[in-house]
Design an enzyme around this catalytic site. Structure first.
Site, PDB file in Angstrom:
ATOM      1  CG  ASN A  50      -2.357  -0.225   0.886  1.00 39.65           C
ATOM      2  OD1 ASN A  50      -2.699  -0.443  -0.262  1.00 39.65           O
ATOM      3  ND2 ASN A  50      -3.201  -0.203   1.890  1.00 39.65           N
ATOM      4  CB  CYS A  97      -1.912  -0.874   8.066  1.00 40.20           C
ATOM      5  SG  CYS A  97      -0.772  -2.246   8.266  1.00 40.20           S
ATOM      6  CD1 TRP A  98      -4.619  -3.126   3.132  1.00 43.45           C
ATOM      7  CD2 TRP A  98      -3.442  -4.523   1.861  1.00 43.45           C
ATOM      8  NE1 TRP A  98      -4.704  -2.690   1.838  1.00 43.45           N
ATOM      9  CE2 TRP A  98      -3.980  -3.535   1.037  1.00 43.45           C
ATOM     10  CE3 TRP A  98      -2.664  -5.509   1.280  1.00 43.45           C
ATOM     11  CZ2 TRP A  98      -3.783  -3.504  -0.330  1.00 43.45           C
ATOM     12  CZ3 TRP A  98      -2.464  -5.476  -0.074  1.00 43.45           C
ATOM     13  CH2 TRP A  98      -3.022  -4.492  -0.869  1.00 43.45           C
ATOM     14  CD  GLU A  99      -4.480  -4.855  10.161  1.00 38.02           C
ATOM     15  OE1 GLU A  99      -5.291  -5.540   9.523  1.00 38.02           O
ATOM     16  OE2 GLU A  99      -4.727  -3.694  10.511  1.00 38.02           O
ATOM     17  CB  CYS A 100       0.064  -7.785   4.334  1.00 37.86           C
ATOM     18  SG  CYS A 100       1.403  -6.590   4.099  1.00 37.86           S
TER      19      CYS A 100
END
Length: 147
Positions: free
Chosen positions: A27, A47-50
């Protein structure tokens, strides 16, 4: 919970113009504060917490507070990336440590075909077919609803 940088551990990837977390973030949320030479997440809400930034950080300066379905309540998880694998360390709230090791990849770098080996489908930009359909669905054609 979004990723956050532990200032005491972050060295800004030794003063390069682009840090490892900036390079890997899907991102483009990680940025470098050039005054302090520390990375940070400029938009935590996006944030996607990937865990990409967490896994690639050479100083283990980035953490993500995991959700209860992934990280047991009161526990923490920390990945350590090696050249061939990633070691995940889970520390439970009772102090118990468990480690899990997984390979980084199962194929040689650069050998995976971009289409997954299915070939490009007959779809056009303005229809409902995806890039490899219908072959990736293991079908000769897409199904349609009766009218």
């Amino acid at each position: 919970m979004p990723s956050f940088v532990i200032d005491e551990k972050c060295d800004g990837c030794k003063g390069g113009e682009k840090t490892a977390c900036m390079y890997i973030c899907p991102n483009d949320l990680m940025v470098l504060d050039e005054e302090r030479m520390k990375a940070y997440n400029m938009e935590p809400d996006m944030c996607w917490e990937c865990y990409n930034c967490v896994k690639i950080c050479p100083t283990q300066a980035i953490e993500v507070r995991g959700y209860a379905d992934f990280v047991p309540l009161g526990a923490s998880v920390q990945p350590m990336r090696g050249t061939e694998d990633i070691m995940w360390t889970v520390k439970f709230r009772g102090g118990t440590l468990k480690r899990f090791k997984f390979p980084i990849r199962t194929t040689a770098e650069g050998s995976a075909p971009p289409d997954g080996g299915f070939g490009v489908g007959p779809g056009k930009l303005d229809d409902e077919l995806l890039f490899t359909e219908p072959a990736s669905l293991r079908a000769d054609k897409l199904w349609t609803l009766a009218k």
